[in-house]
Write a protein that holds these residues in place. Structure first.
Motif, mmCIF file in Angstrom:
data_model
loop_
_atom_site.group_PDB
_atom_site.id
_atom_site.type_symbol
_atom_site.label_atom_id
_atom_site.label_comp_id
_atom_site.label_asym_id
_atom_site.label_seq_id
_atom_site.Cartn_x
_atom_site.Cartn_y
_atom_site.Cartn_z
ATOM 1 N N ASP A 145 0.877 -1.179 0.000
ATOM 2 C CA ASP A 145 0.000 0.000 0.000
ATOM 3 C C ASP A 145 0.905 1.216 0.000
ATOM 4 O O ASP A 145 2.134 1.062 0.114
ATOM 5 C CB ASP A 145 -0.858 -0.012 1.282
ATOM 6 C CG ASP A 145 -2.152 0.761 1.090
ATOM 7 O OD1 ASP A 145 -2.241 1.557 0.135
ATOM 8 O OD2 ASP A 145 -3.076 0.567 1.904
ATOM 9 N N ARG A 148 3.879 1.266 2.454
ATOM 10 C CA ARG A 148 4.151 -0.067 3.027
ATOM 11 C C ARG A 148 4.917 -0.899 2.015
ATOM 12 O O ARG A 148 4.321 -1.507 1.118
ATOM 13 C CB ARG A 148 2.843 -0.791 3.358
ATOM 14 C CG ARG A 148 2.133 -0.243 4.551
ATOM 15 C CD ARG A 148 0.943 -1.137 4.912
ATOM 16 N NE ARG A 148 -0.031 -0.411 5.685
ATOM 17 C CZ ARG A 148 0.073 -0.164 6.987
ATOM 18 N NH1 ARG A 148 1.114 -0.627 7.655
ATOM 19 N NH2 ARG A 148 -0.851 0.533 7.608
ATOM 20 N N ARG A 314 0.393 11.631 -0.670
ATOM 21 C CA ARG A 314 0.667 11.690 0.774
ATOM 22 C C ARG A 314 -0.064 12.859 1.435
ATOM 23 O O ARG A 314 -0.616 12.717 2.540
ATOM 24 C CB ARG A 314 2.179 11.770 1.024
ATOM 25 C CG ARG A 314 2.866 10.419 0.832
ATOM 26 C CD ARG A 314 4.293 10.430 1.312
ATOM 27 N NE ARG A 314 4.827 9.071 1.371
ATOM 28 C CZ ARG A 314 4.752 8.266 2.444
ATOM 29 N NH1 ARG A 314 4.206 8.697 3.563
ATOM 30 N NH2 ARG A 314 5.242 7.041 2.403
ATOM 31 N N PRO A 339 3.402 4.666 6.117
ATOM 32 C CA PRO A 339 2.249 5.255 5.437
ATOM 33 C C PRO A 339 2.060 6.700 5.876
ATOM 34 O O PRO A 339 2.586 7.109 6.915
ATOM 35 C CB PRO A 339 1.080 4.384 5.907
ATOM 36 C CG PRO A 339 1.706 3.122 6.385
ATOM 37 C CD PRO A 339 3.056 3.474 6.889
#
Ligand code: KG4
Ligand code: ZN
Length: 343
Positions: A145, A148, A314, A339
């Protein structure tokens, strides 16, 4: 939110403006290849100077192209890369952010590379396996993800792009070596020379390209005993070298898909622009029932579109940019990323 992306980690100066709603609104890439060609590789000090010269005018041009007075945020490559080059981009980003009173988010260059295929219309969903092959890195990453990442294997010595550059130099093909080898290889005859497929017989996902480069050197020295190499010999060696790299990258990528059980492979980084690699992987991966995704070649080599995009993902996920400091890092392990977290 309009994000201004700035990329200055190596020898491309690039700026872009990306909006989650409107897509990519401007993208400029200035390749410094000519400044470095005479030296057969990137000269860090020259790279920094070119970034200083080019960056602000390119940002102006991108803002006018996007018809914006100022962006809502800046995302800049903070590492890994050449420290002086990174500092130029970071200092400009931080200065503009202060003046405009907007956030400036440091972006990991390799994260930006591996997210680049998501910029395309046919974007892969998470999770996927990423083959990241550039001038500085060769790695297989399990991407679960955003933020990750598990590095499955890396190169033990030279990166794939570095091997292309060194072999091109050896063959007198100039810099940058990847495109030059690929062009020469098109005229090469398959099987005239045979080079090793490094690490293919070993389990796992590590690469090693230094021995392959030495095998090419030994072959070239042998042929040179009879005089200078002619164009056909150069083309045949380029072909054999490219075939060896492509086979190795392809074999390890298929192994990574098999062992992780992932159905999607993403190829990114400068070597991902190699046509032979793209065609070979596409056939092999689709035969295995999985699917391969590429960014267009301009998003494979260093570019700010991927940096603006990674920053936008982000920031949209709630990540808070630091208030001060450039945070440039020559080394920055991909696995240390987390993350997006609100600070
Ligand atoms: O991702 P990138 O632009 O910069 C780094 O982050 O390193 O990758 C540059 C590398 C160089 O080593 C260059 O020779 C290689 O990518 N490259 C290629 C091709 N285009 C660029 N290698 C093989 N075939 C190509 N068509
Ligand atoms: Zn890169």
């Amino acid at each position: 939110m309009h994000v201004l992306g700035i990329e200055t980690s190596c020898d491309e100066t690039s700026v872009a403006i990306y909006s989650a709603d409107r897509g990519l609104l401007a993208h400029e890439i200035y390749s410094q290849a000519k400044s470095h060609a005479a030296y057969g590789g990137v000269v860090p000090e020259l790279a920094s100077r070119d970034h200083v010269r080019k960056l602000l005018p390119m940002i102006d041009a991108a803002l006018s192209e996007a018809d914006l007075e100022r962006p809502d945020a800046i995302a800049y490559t903070a590492g890994p890369g050449l420290i002086g080059a990174l500092l130029v981009g970071g200092a400009v980003a931080r200065g503009l952010a202060l003046g405009w009173d907007i956030p400036a988010l440091p972006v990991h260059h390799m994260e930006a590379h591996l997210l680049a295929p998501l910029l395309e219309d046919e974007a892969p969903q998470f999770p996927f396996v990423a083959l990241l092959v550039s001038g500085g890195h060769s790695m297989l990453v399990d991407v679960q993800d955003l933020g990750r990442y598990e590095v499955l294997g890396e190169t033990r010595d030279d990166a794939a792009g570095e091997a292309f550059d060194k072999v091109a130099k050896l063959l007198g093909l100039g810099y940058p070596g990847g495109p030059a080898i690929a062009r020469a290889a098109e005229q090469g005859r398959a099987g005239t020379y045979e080079f090793p497929r490094p690490m293919m017989n070993r389990p796992g996902f590590e690469f090693s390209f230094s021995g392959l480069k030495t095998a090419v050197l030994v072959q070239v020295r042998e042929l040179e005993k009879a005089g200078d190499l002619d164009d056909q010999q150069v083309a045949d060696i380029a072909r054999a070298f490219e075939d060896a790299v492509v086979d190795t990258l392809c074999g390890k990528s298929l192994r990574a898909l098999e062992e992780t059980g992932r159905q999607r492979l993403v190829v990114a980084g400068g070597v991902g622009a190699n046509r032979k690699l793209r065609e070979t992987l596409k056939d092999a991966v689709s035969r295995s029932g999985a699917r391969v995704y590429y960014p267009r070649p301009a998003f494979c080599t260093d570019n700010a579109a991927m940096v603006a995009y990674a920053g936008s993902l982000r920031l949209e996920a709630g990540e808070r940019a630091p208030d001060s400091g450039v945070g440039a890092r020559a080394r920055w392990p991909l696995e240390s990323l987390v993350p997006a977290v609100a600070g």
